[in-house]
Design a protein around this motif. Sequence first.
Motif, short mmCIF file in Angstrom:
data_model
loop_
_atom_site.label_atom_id
_atom_site.label_comp_id
_atom_site.label_asym_id
_atom_site.label_seq_id
_atom_site.Cartn_x
_atom_site.Cartn_y
_atom_site.Cartn_z
N UNK A 1 42.33 35.92 38.54
CA UNK A 1 42.99 36.58 37.81
C UNK A 1 42.22 37.79 37.20
N UNK A 2 40.79 37.52 36.81
CA UNK A 2 40.14 38.66 36.28
C UNK A 2 40.02 39.88 36.85
N UNK A 3 40.56 39.84 38.26
CA UNK A 3 40.42 41.04 39.07
C UNK A 3 41.54 42.16 38.63
N UNK B 1 42.39 42.16 35.39
CA UNK B 1 42.14 42.59 33.89
C UNK B 1 41.34 43.80 33.74
N UNK C 1 49.71 47.96 33.93
CA UNK C 1 48.06 48.00 34.32
C UNK C 1 47.40 46.73 34.68
N UNK D 1 47.56 39.98 42.47
CA UNK D 1 46.52 39.36 43.04
C UNK D 1 46.61 38.65 44.20
N UNK E 1 41.43 46.89 41.96
CA UNK E 1 40.89 46.02 40.92
C UNK E 1 40.38 46.66 39.59
N UNK E 2 40.92 46.43 38.53
CA UNK E 2 40.25 47.31 37.37
C UNK E 2 39.12 46.52 36.85
N UNK E 3 38.88 45.31 37.22
CA UNK E 3 37.80 44.36 36.89
C UNK E 3 36.30 44.94 37.30
N UNK F 1 52.56 42.64 38.93
CA UNK F 1 51.97 41.05 38.93
C UNK F 1 53.15 40.39 39.24
#
Lengths: 475, 475
Positions: free
Chosen positions: A147-149, A151, B122, B126, B322-324, B457
């Motif tokens: 789920x980090x991806x 965030x 935002x 996933x 991915x925002x990460x 999501x």
Amino acid sequence: MLEITFNLREDGKVPYYVQLYRHIRQEIKSRHIPSGTRLPAIRRLSEHLRISRNTVETAYLQLISEGYVESRPRSGLYVVELEEDFSLSEEQAKQTVKRKVAADLKPKSPNIPEVRCDFRHGTNDLRHFPFSVWNRLTCQTMQEHSSLLSFYGDPQGELSFRIQLAQYLRQSRGVHCSPEQIIVGAGTQQLLLLLCQLLGTERQSVAVEEPGYNGAKAVFAQLKFQITPIPLDEDGINLEFLQRSGAKLVYITPSHQFPFGMILPIQKRLKLLQWAAENKGLIIEDDYDSEFRYQGRPIPALQGLDTRGSVIYMGTFSKSLSSAIRVSYMVLPEPLLEIFREIKILLEPTASLIHTDTLEQFMVEGWWEKHLRRMKNIYQKKHAHLLSLIVHYLGARVRVIGQYSGLHIVLEVLNGHSESELIRKAIENGVKVYSTTPYWINPDLESPPRILLGFAKLSEIEMEDGIRLLQEAWA
Amino acid sequence: MLEITFNLREDGKVPYYVQLYRHIRQEIKSRHIPSGTRLPAIRRLSEHLRISRNTVETAYLQLISEGYVESRPRSGLYVVELEEDFSLSEEQAKQTVKRKVAADLKPKSPNIPEVRCDFRHGTNDLRHFPFSVWNRLTCQTMQEHSSLLSFYGDPQGELSFRIQLAQYLRQSRGVHCSPEQIIVGAGTQQLLLLLCQLLGTERQSVAVEEPGYNGAKAVFAQLKFQITPIPLDEDGINLEFLQRSGAKLVYITPSHQFPFGMILPIQKRLKLLQWAAENKGLIIEDDYDSEFRYQGRPIPALQGLDTRGSVIYMGTFSKSLSSAIRVSYMVLPEPLLEIFREIKILLEPTASLIHTDTLEQFMVEGWWEKHLRRMKNIYQKKHAHLLSLIVHYLGARVRVIGQYSGLHIVLEVLNGHSESELIRKAIENGVKVYSTTPYWINPDLESPPRILLGFAKLSEIEMEDGIRLLQEAWA
């Protein structure tokens, strides 16, 4: 290829199939659609552009009949090889691949011999990077914390990572901080930019070491700070000059001055803190490669000696682990932290969550400690070897400055040549060494030239080869 | 644990072993060395602090005799469990782990019911992230291009990655650029900061959409730009207001206005470019989620329509992948590119080389195209489903604004409640929806409240649950 996007004119003057045909032909001729590219399926392109399949098919048939496109059985339509010279981007793509493979080991022009040894600084010894562990932890991070991806994460860096960092900084560098004080970012410059915003308009001038790290000065210059160079003594920044400068903010590399390498002794650290106390001064302590100290007792960071909140501590994983992952951090004293908290909600994080989460696990499992200990030993041996080679081959013609720590040394060369002559002669003999002139605001023309040698990446054999070549070049 | 670093006083007043003992005891009492930590081996600590092994041993024995440390057979010395309350950092570590697992699905206080559906924006879906491919390519990058790890890399982003990006932007977004014009960075804010530096002191005021993306306005505000809000029409920014504002620089989200979601029509795009031409204006085009457009023909980016170099194009992988990983990019017109080239040598890159290299390979092998196509279909279905749920459950009480693209929608709610009432009632019924007020400089108090709903999501079932809960809450 992906999609073809352009603006279809709807005034009815030019049929859609003609517009589409002309657009694709132009893209092929200008090499924006490279030869060998497969055109989008008719169905997909018609959906994408919201035009009929028939229109797309007509345009494609025209391209085939004119020879821009060919049909390959059971595969699709492909752009043919045209006979003109390569487009810019293809040529560049090839060059890039080459560059990746051969880096700068290839000769640049026929006049310059092959580089046999490159004393480039700012690199790491990769033969000892824990690839398998790192890859395993990266995959684990992606899977377990998938789920980090999605965030953005905490603009300050994830708290759990900052907890590990705080513990490391305390134990290894004597930095006293809580995880709340740490800001994680994608590099020292990015953090300096943020810091300068926190400092606000009251402090628009900064004192820096002369010579000093040009990347930091570039940030100050971009933000229109007034920059005052402060000369160095043999043991680091001259405190009298700092005092007299009237500065309220100083950027300093006390644990391994960049580029000269001296270590600010404890007495001078305490005096610098006293300067800050008496002048309401702030000290930016850039501790960029202090993990690698080879002689004498470890000196705690300035930040750890400070009791008044006058030090901003900055560190990075670029030297100790990898510069490619872009993970750095700074430790803010309370007043600046308050300002940070006010603007925090509007900030995007800059360091990769994937990397910081991997790094966190790397620390939790003890790999970071092992890696650091190992690299310290390796670099210590390389450093000692390099110094002995310099004594052996270059002897009295050079003097080593700042030889107690870090991943580079500076040679003061006493054979009467200028810096540029020394560098040119070295290159002509197949060895790359580096200028220290870019680190000066007002270059020192009176002292003997000082040459920068990074050694982190080189093996002992490569170093010996390099120093031998330097001996020949500078004989 | 790693190392113990502190400043040994050398004045002879306090024996070293007493100083060391006191220091470690203090660190244990203050929980900076947590219980269960293994103390460094005597040999290692003596080497590290450059004191005799005997000194370390004496200090350790004292700690044992006082009960701070215990010896475990065949393992070493460990800090014992103390009986006071948890230290801050341990408690936080636990909270952080919890946070990662449960995110904000847990109730925040006894008065607030559990969150059953969160329309947070935002985020990405996933369930469809190509984990296995991405992991494989990441490992491949690390192994094949292992030398990358010690590179800082090109401050602009690696050329081979920019070649892929340029091709993608041309084909998918109609952006006309060479790889030389692209700057890769760790997020839109970081790139905006850089851009503002390139703009220099001549342009210190900027027009922005009202409402508009607050993260961009935060950057302008930090750099002390004067910010002029320009109202929106039903089809995007009001060009007359822009003209009258006298602005020379405008930041705009033409392909999916944030937060209202309208798409600037082609006629208005051409007029905006005309404004730029007539006023020597510059347009910052933030194309943050334009990959996802569900109705009508694709409209090329403003940048692709521009022939005068008056558009700076910005994009990101945060929404589409991915925002990460923190990878964004901007495309500079030639005059700004020249200024960039001048300062480039002094810039550190900010995006992770590991991620951009992986992304490059992801694009070369066609996964990016597949991923994007797949996500577009998925989001299109979700979007259509959400709209039909809104019609079914909320009917005439709401109006959807900007429903043709992107990963969020805005609901104008016509039941007479205020925005804060609507959000509170939703939370009380277990569903989180979001305010649009933070995106205004001068909040619009006369229009009906507008509520932001992200859907990327959520599954169709979760969305149905959420909209049903909203119906109850707002009945």
